[in-house]
Design a protein around this motif. Structure first.
Motif, PDB file in Angstrom:
ATOM      1  N   LEU A 147     -21.558  29.079  -4.750  1.00 20.61           N
ATOM      2  CA  LEU A 147     -21.919  28.170  -3.659  1.00 20.61           C
ATOM      3  C   LEU A 147     -22.464  28.943  -2.461  1.00 20.61           C
ATOM      4  CD1 LEU A 147     -19.000  25.628  -3.775  1.00 20.61           C
ATOM      5  CD2 LEU A 147     -21.315  25.342  -4.588  1.00 20.61           C
ATOM      6  N   ASP A 148     -21.952  30.140  -2.291  1.00 24.26           N
ATOM      7  CA  ASP A 148     -22.475  31.019  -1.240  1.00 24.26           C
ATOM      8  C   ASP A 148     -23.974  31.175  -1.381  1.00 24.26           C
ATOM      9  OD1 ASP A 148     -20.341  31.713   0.263  1.00 24.26           O
ATOM     10  OD2 ASP A 148     -19.813  33.477  -0.927  1.00 24.26           O
ATOM     11  N   VAL A 149     -24.366  31.487  -2.601  1.00 27.78           N
ATOM     12  CA  VAL A 149     -25.778  31.749  -2.841  1.00 27.78           C
ATOM     13  C   VAL A 149     -26.579  30.465  -2.708  1.00 27.78           C
ATOM     14  CG1 VAL A 149     -27.360  32.903  -4.388  1.00 27.78           C
ATOM     15  CG2 VAL A 149     -24.948  33.461  -4.462  1.00 27.78           C
ATOM     16  N   GLU A 171     -25.952  27.978  -0.772  1.00 34.26           N
ATOM     17  CA  GLU A 171     -26.120  27.713   0.653  1.00 34.26           C
ATOM     18  C   GLU A 171     -27.168  28.621   1.256  1.00 34.26           C
ATOM     19  OE1 GLU A 171     -22.261  27.854   2.411  1.00 34.26           O
ATOM     20  OE2 GLU A 171     -21.763  25.873   1.600  1.00 34.26           O
ATOM     21  N   GLY A 195     -23.083  36.459   5.257  1.00 32.46           N
ATOM     22  CA  GLY A 195     -22.684  35.052   5.258  1.00 32.46           C
ATOM     23  C   GLY A 195     -22.147  34.539   3.943  1.00 32.46           C
ATOM     24  N   ARG A 196     -21.883  35.424   3.015  1.00 31.81           N
ATOM     25  CA  ARG A 196     -21.305  34.936   1.760  1.00 31.81           C
ATOM     26  C   ARG A 196     -19.795  35.038   1.851  1.00 31.81           C
ATOM     27  NH1 ARG A 196     -25.098  37.099  -3.128  1.00 31.81           N
ATOM     28  NH2 ARG A 196     -27.045  36.257  -2.340  1.00 31.81           N
ATOM     29  N   LEU A 197     -19.236  34.031   2.507  1.00 32.05           N
ATOM     30  CA  LEU A 197     -17.807  34.119   2.790  1.00 32.05           C
ATOM     31  C   LEU A 197     -16.973  33.942   1.534  1.00 32.05           C
ATOM     32  CD1 LEU A 197     -17.673  32.182   6.129  1.00 32.05           C
ATOM     33  CD2 LEU A 197     -17.570  34.627   5.736  1.00 32.05           C
ATOM     34  N   ARG A 198     -17.452  33.068   0.663  1.00 27.14           N
ATOM     35  CA  ARG A 198     -16.664  32.817  -0.543  1.00 27.14           C
ATOM     36  C   ARG A 198     -16.592  34.074  -1.397  1.00 27.14           C
ATOM     37  NH1 ARG A 198     -19.952  28.434   0.074  1.00 27.14           N
ATOM     38  NH2 ARG A 198     -18.907  26.506   0.662  1.00 27.14           N
ATOM     39  N   SER A 199     -17.715  34.742  -1.487  1.00 21.50           N
ATOM     40  CA  SER A 199     -17.723  35.978  -2.269  1.00 21.50           C
ATOM     41  C   SER A 199     -16.796  36.998  -1.641  1.00 21.50           C
ATOM     42  CB  SER A 199     -19.136  36.545  -2.323  1.00 21.50           C
ATOM     43  OG  SER A 199     -20.035  35.554  -2.702  1.00 21.50           O
TER      44      SER A 199
END
Lengths: 134, 1201
Positions: A31-33, A35, B441-445
């Motif tokens: 989902l990061d990607v 977004e 900004g890839r917080l989930r990762s």
């Protein structure tokens, strides 16, 4: 290996089931990607109609593809990297099928948007797709 | 001269084979060689290319090699770099004889050798030297050696033979010939290069097309295409060189994929050998010849090939200034390699990851060192994360791998020297990778990474460090409700908290896990047991509060009675329906609901109980994220405050504050971990309790009862389980119930709709006992009033009703009456019951009517029924109740059942008094014995009854008033009659009295009128003007106060206003309908007025009404006479009538009156004042005149009134 979600999952389905947890993690991270891609797409007006986001990122084991509807519902397909029979075009058509089916689900007046999808029709579409693909 | 590949930027190095004639020539070339190699690459040449590729400027560089026939490349040799692009034959022969003798022959042999090998690129260089020419004498001036050579060898290609003039000299001629020689050499070289390159490419393609044939080897082909890549690289065409490698890469990948799909090629066999080691990549060397040799020999492993390919690609990418692609490709490569090794079923074990790892590190330092960090961004981050992952996988093998391969990187060597160092690096890597993810900004990762870092810490036995990472990632799963990762993470957290001995948190997590359906039954039982075990421990520590929402779900709350409103002693049942999510039944010592007393008036809570259904149930919404974010809409209607009309309608969102808040910053209230701190129990609050409750899995219901008075709001639920308390800190929607305590109340209500005065009436006493219980001997004390005595009746019984209106008992009532009080002793009644009994009371009719307002309302208007109750009599009863020291004042309203009206009638001077007594109630009455007396008993007066006896509901009685002498100024009369209910005997007759006063009795003026047809006519006819003669006659002199006088010419006159109006529309008054006349103040004075009227109908028509008023000039009357009102009202009535009918009929009257009316309020205007009743006798009333229809009317219209 198919899921649709809007940050919180609406529907997750994976075959085989033993690695489910890992899929969940993978999809969540993807989902990061997604977004990142949307925010990038937003800048280019021409690309806004393209719902297919392409390969999100490869890992050692999986390829993760993304798709987002205009209502910002995200579809993610995770495919085993060793599965080489699936090209971009196949993935794209899978997403389109998924989107159509999802639209049908949303048209159901008894479906409360935001609830997990429990539609049998949607289930069977996903199942057929998985059988064909894997 | 040896072959060497010289990589000089921007130049192509081609091979030139040199053949020199004789030993001397050899020396000559050696002398020229230096300047030749130097000067050849000085100037660029334009390189035109086939297939439409863009031309490029390139520099040519050449290797000069001595010609050896046996070294000439054989057919099929594809070595492009060592290929002889141009053969040059050097000679400085200038002697024809020598040429013919030896040189020509040598040249021919050379040419033959070239032709044999298909080489067409050659050049003959003839060096001319002045010195030599001078020595020789037999020089033919015309045919030089050059010409001869051209003749012999160059049939059509004269440019293949070049002469050089003294290249070693500094003369301008020699310079010129030298530069033209260089140009020629470049041109020819480039031509040959282009041609040969094209041929090479064609050959290569042909070779590639043969790849399906058996025996084709990828390694061979690899060498061929790489050759091309080398050439492009030398030409500085890095892009194209890279393309060659990419093509090779793709081809190889395809083969491996095909192999995986079962289509194996023979040559792949060599790649299938087990991986023994992979020494990683060395990017510092441009070409790893060692690996290249392996490939050339067909002995390379998959990893060898891959790493060689990759190293070449990297080199080119760095030449192309695109180091970020290196990392991207590295990541791809690493993923790919692992995949491909699997596909090729190559045995593959962790130690081999060494190679991968070293590659990572190598790549990283190669690129990172290049200070391109800012360009790398995402790729680098992902790469870094992967690197970390690999490093982590490698970690456990650290001890087992013997003989750590020698790494070229110092840092790596250092890192691998000990476990500590390794771990230090691992952590560094992990933190760096997380930071990088965060930065992009890839917080989930980043959180996932943090989670795996936490796993590492847990393995290391450092739960302290792990906890935060786990909680962080848990938060993100909770907020986005990913149940499976959530469960997994929570399980890890539980483990971590257990190790940390954080019991509160651990139990909380266990509670959540025990109710988590993602876990197996066994696991859930385990976590449930953890809680139960802790609960049963006896320890002196404080109790542990857990969130109840994690183990149970409050579904419904049900009130009995459903109104949630009971009085103090009644039982209120409150049934909670809880769904237990626990896997096993749990016995709670007690469960309590804390309630909050609300300082509110009973009844005002009604609106707040919107969530409570009419059947007394409250449904609690399930706490799912979807429903939490659903809009809670309610209808909004706004009424305007003035007239209560709807001013706006709309929808309002009740939970907007929840929806509008920012999602990321606000911590979700649903998460039990954050709510944990807010679980503080409200101390001192009142509680509802239920003890020894067993919560079995699934639905349970728990019953509470409540009795204390007040309005209560349910605030918390708390279940106690040994040391553990399960707390539900908030209940939403708000649930309230009310236990009320009521003061005793007494009310007295009439039994019928209206109470009638004059007759015994029943009233109902109702006592709501409230909290007071009526004891024996309690009595109501009614203070007696004269106007309303309480009547005794023998049998009176009181009914006692329960709060639900059921009859409980009936008991006799005893009433004692003394002079001042009536005491009613009450039967014993429990609290919150109703006591009812009936009592007879009588209200005497007041003898004098309270107000006189009769006359105005008799104008034929329809008066609403209620207004007929002209007389009301309010009676106040003071009651002393046993529960209060204060008296209760009860007011009862009695209605007088009769309406009475009197009027004075005149016939000339004779006077009659009419009294009308009318029953206006619903009860039938007998009215009789009506009499009229004059109160003052004036002897000169006589009242002569003209009545017969009647018993009807409405009695009209008339008396003639006779007097002798002076007419009475005012008369005070009393009318009396007897009445009784219609069915009552004569003994029940009661008197009814009515007092009234008559003023100004005597007749002052008499009005007579006559209507006559117009002159010459016999009869009055419709539509014809008739004459109306009104004569006013003064009958008696008025008393002084009565009229306004004005003296004119010694004659006392009064001014009178007359007015002729026909309200029945029979007449049209033509001309002036009103006027003022002066009337002399003398008896029998007469005044006549003439006017014209026109009958509108035929028949006996009543006369138009003629009214007479006192006319008061505007200055004269400062006092507004009391009758002005009625006068004006009459006017307005007549005005209304006229406005309704056609204005034609009495236009004059309308105009005059209209103007008078409208002018009245504006300023001091003349006023008119009515005469008192009986002061004017109108003789025209009841008089009629015959009107015939118009003669020519076919239709006769007859109006009989």
């Amino acid at each position: 290996e198919v899921l649709c979600c809007a940050n919180y999952p609406l529907y997750i389905r994976s075959v085989p089931t033993q690695g489910e947890l890992k899929f969940h993690y993978t999809v969540h991270t993807s989902l990061d990607v997604v977004e990142e891609k949307i925010s990038g797409v937003g800048k280019a007006l021409a690309d806004q109609r393209e719902l297919y986001l392409g390969l999100l990122y490869p890992t050692e084991d999986y390829k993760v593809y993304g798709y987002m509807t205009n209502s910002k519902v995200k579809f993610v397909i995770v495919v085993d990297s060793s599965n080489t029979s699936l090209r971009d075009n196949e993935i794209r058509s899978m997403f389109r099928k998924l989107h159509n089916s999802f639209t049908d689900v949303m048209c159901n007046p008894f479906y409360n948007p935001g609830d997990p999808i429990q539609s049998k029709a949607f289930d069977s579409i996903v199942s057929t797709m998985m059988v064909q693909a894997f | 001269m040896s072959l060497k590949i010289k990589l000089q930027t921007g130049s192509v190095c081609v091979c030139v084979w040199v053949r020199c004639a004789g030993a001397g020539d050899q020396n000559l070339f050696t002398a020229l060689y230096g300047s030749l190699t130097q000067q050849l690459p000085r100037e660029p040449m334009e390189w035109r290319r086939s297939y439409g590729r863009a031309p490029k400027m390139i520099y040519l560089e050449a290797n000069f090699v001595q010609f050896k026939e046996e070294l000439l490349p054989k057919e099929g040799n594809k070595a492009l770099l060592t290929f002889p692009f141009l053969h040059i034959y050097w000679t400085d022969c200038c002697d024809t004889e020598v040429y013919k003798a030896s040189v020509k022959e040598d040249m021919q042999r050379w040419q033959a050798a070239l032709r044999l090998h298909g080489s067409v690129d050659w050049l003959i260089a003839v060096v001319e030297s002045d010195n030599k020419k001078k020595n020789k004498t037999n020089i033919l001036p015309r045919t030089s050696i050059v010409d001869k050579i051209r003749n012999d060898f160059c049939n059509k290609q004269s440019d293949r033979c070049v002469s050089l003039c003294d290249p070693l000299k500094e003369s301008s001629r020699s310079q010129e010939s030298w530069s033209s020689f260089l140009t020629k050499l470049r041109t020819l070289l480039l031509m040959s290069f282009t041609r040969n390159l094209g041929r090479f490419e064609d050959d290569m393609r042909t070779l590639r097309e043969k790849r399906t044939e058996p025996g084709w080897s990828f390694c061979d082909y690899f060498m061929v295409q790489e050759e091309l890549a080398f050439v492009f690289e030398m030409l500085q065409q890095f892009e194209e060189a890279l393309v060659q490698y990419d093509e090779l890469d793709a081809l190889f990948t395809q083969y491996v994929l095909n192999f995986g799909a079962g289509d194996g090629a023979n040559w792949l066999g060599s790649f299938c050998q087990p991986v023994r080691s992979w020494n990683g990549l060395l990017l510092r060397r441009p070409i790893d010849m060692e690996k290249r040799d392996l490939i050339q020999r067909g002995e390379a492993s998959l990893l060898d090939l891959r790493s060689y390919l990759f190293s070449r690609q990297c080199t080119l990418l760095i030449f192309l200034q695109r180091p970020w692609e290196v990392t991207a490709r590295a990541l791809e490569l690493l993923h790919n390699c692992v995949q491909e090794l699997r596909l090729l079923e190559v045995c593959f074990s962790p130690p081999h990851l060494w190679g991968i790892f070293q590659t990572c590190l190598g790549c990283f330092w190669a690129t990172f060192g290049a200070c391109f960090r800012h360009l790398l961004g995402h790729i680098l981050t992902m790469f870094w994360a992967y690197f970390r992952q690999v490093w982590g996988v490698f970690g456990p093998c650290l001890g087992r791998v013997s003989g750590v391969p020698q790494s070229p990187y110092k840092k790596l060597k250092e890192a691998l020297s000990s476990v500590e160092a390794f771990e230090k690096h691992y952590l560094e890597l992990s933190h760096a990778a997380m930071e990088m993810y965060r930065a992009i900004g890839r917080l989930r990762s980043a959180r996932l990474l943090g989670k795996s870092l936490a796993e590492f810490y847990m393995r290391k036995g450092d739960p302290q460090s792990a906890e935060n990472f786990l909680l962080d990632s848990l938060k993100s799963y909770v907020s986005e409700s990913w149940s499976l990762p959530l469960t997994h993470t929570r399980k890890q957290i539980a483990e971590c908290q257990k190790q940390l001995q954080k019991m509160d948190e651990y139990l909380q997590t266990s509670a959540l896990l025990a109710s988590d359906t993602n876990l197996s039954e066994e696991e859930r039982r385990h976590f449930c047991q953890e809680i139960l075990t802790f609960a049963s421990q006896t320890a002196e520590d404080a109790r542990v509060a857990l969130s109840m929402s994690s183990v149970t779900r409050l579904q419904e709350l049900c009130f009995r009675p459903s109104s949630a409103l009971v009085h103090v002693s009644a039982a209120l049942l409150l049934e909670l329906r809880l769904c237990s999510l626990m896997p096993v039944p749990v016995t709670l010592e007690h469960i309590s609901a804390s309630i909050h007393f609300t300082e509110e008036q009973p009844g005002s809570t009604a609106q707040k109980r919107a969530a409570q259904n009419p059947d007394g149930t409250v449904t609690f919404p399930a706490a799912s994220p979807a429903s939490a974010s659903a809009l809670e809409l309610c209808e909004m209607l706004e009424h305007s405050p003035s007239d209560n009309t709807l001013s706006s309608a709309g929808l309002a969102c009740r939970n907007m504050h929840l929806l509008m808040r920012r999602n990321d910053s606000a911590t979700s209230l649903d998460t039990p971990n954050t709510a944990l701190t807010a679980l503080a129990l409200e101390d001192g609050a009142q509680m509802l309790r239920a003890s020894d409750v067993t919560l079995s899995p699934g639905n349970n219901s728990i019953v509470f009862t409540s009795q204390k008075p007040g309005v209560y709001t349910l605030r918390q639920l708390c279940a106690t389980l040994g040391r553990v308390q399960l707390v539900l800190p908030h209940l939403y929607p708000v649930v309230q119930y009310e236990v009320y305590s009521q003061e005793p109340q007494l009310s007295i209500q009439p039994l019928t709709e209206h109470l009638l005065a004059g007759l015994p009436q029943q009233v109902k006493f109702t006592i709501l006992t409230g909290h007071y219980s009526v004891k024996k001997g309690d009595a109501l004390q009614l203070s007696n009033t004269d106007s309303m005595p309480v009547l005794h009746s023998s049998t009176r019984s009181a009914r006692i009703l329960s709060s639900s209106a059921e009859l409980v008992a009936e008991s006799a009532l005893s009433i004692q009456s003394s002079e001042k009080v009536t005491s009613i002793s009450l039967p014993v009644t429990p609290p919150y019951h109703t006591l009812e009994f009936l009592l007879d009371v009588l209200c005497h009719i007041p003898s004098c009517p309270a107000r006189m307002e009769s006359e105005r309302l008799t104008n034929g208007q329809i008066i609403p029924q209620k207004q007929l109750w002209l007389q009301q009599s309010g009676c106040r009863v003071s009651v002393d109740c046993p529960w209060s020291i204060y008296s209760t004042l009860v007011s009862l309203t009695f209605h007088v059942p009769f309406k009475v009206k009197h009027s004075l009638l005149s016939v000339g001077r004779r006077k009659f008094i009419q009294v009308c007594l009318q029953n206006v109630s619903d009860t039938n009455f007998r009215l009789t014995n009506q009499t009229l007396t004059e109160n003052q008993h004036t002897p000169s007066l006589e009242l002569l009854s003209l009545n017969t006896t009647t018993h009807s509901q409405c009695v009209f009685s008339v008396w003639e008033l006779r007097w002798s002498g002076v007419s009475p100024v005012s008369l005070h009369c009393e009318f009396s009659a007897s009445f009784a209910p219609a069915d009552a005997p004569d003994a029940a007759l009661k008197p009814y009295r009515y007092h009234f006063t008559l003023e100004r009795v005597s007749t002052l003026l008499s009005v007579c009128a006559e209507i006559r047809p117009a002159e010459g006519e016999q009869d009055c006819r419709t539509g014809a003007l008739c004459r109306l003669e009104v004569s006013l006659t003064r009958l008696s002199e008025p008393s002084d106060s009565d009229e306004e006088y004005s003296d004119t010419d010694g004659l006392r006159t009064t001014r009178l206003l007359y007015e002729v109006i026909d309200n029945n529309s029979n007449w049209a008054v033509c001309g002036k309908s009103s006027g003022v006349v002066s009337m002399p103040v003398a008896a029998m004075a007469t005044h006549k007025v003439h006017m014209e009227v026109m009958p509108l109908f035929a028949g006996h028509l009543p006369f138009p009404s003629i009214r007479l008023f006192k006319y008061l000039p505007h200055h004269a009357s400062p006092v507004i006479p009391p009758d002005t009102d009625s006068c004006l009202e009459n006017d307005s009535l007549s005005l209304d009538d006229q406005a309704e009918t056609a204005s034609l009929r009495s236009r004059g009257s309308v105009q005059s009156l209209g103007s008078g009316e409208s002018a009245q309020p504006r300023g001091p205007m003349p006023k008119r004042q009515a005469f008192g009743p009986g002061q004017v006798f109108n003789g025209t009333q009841g008089q009629q005149v015959l009107v015939l229809p118009a003669a020519d009317h076919h239709l006769m219209e007859v109006n009989v009134t």
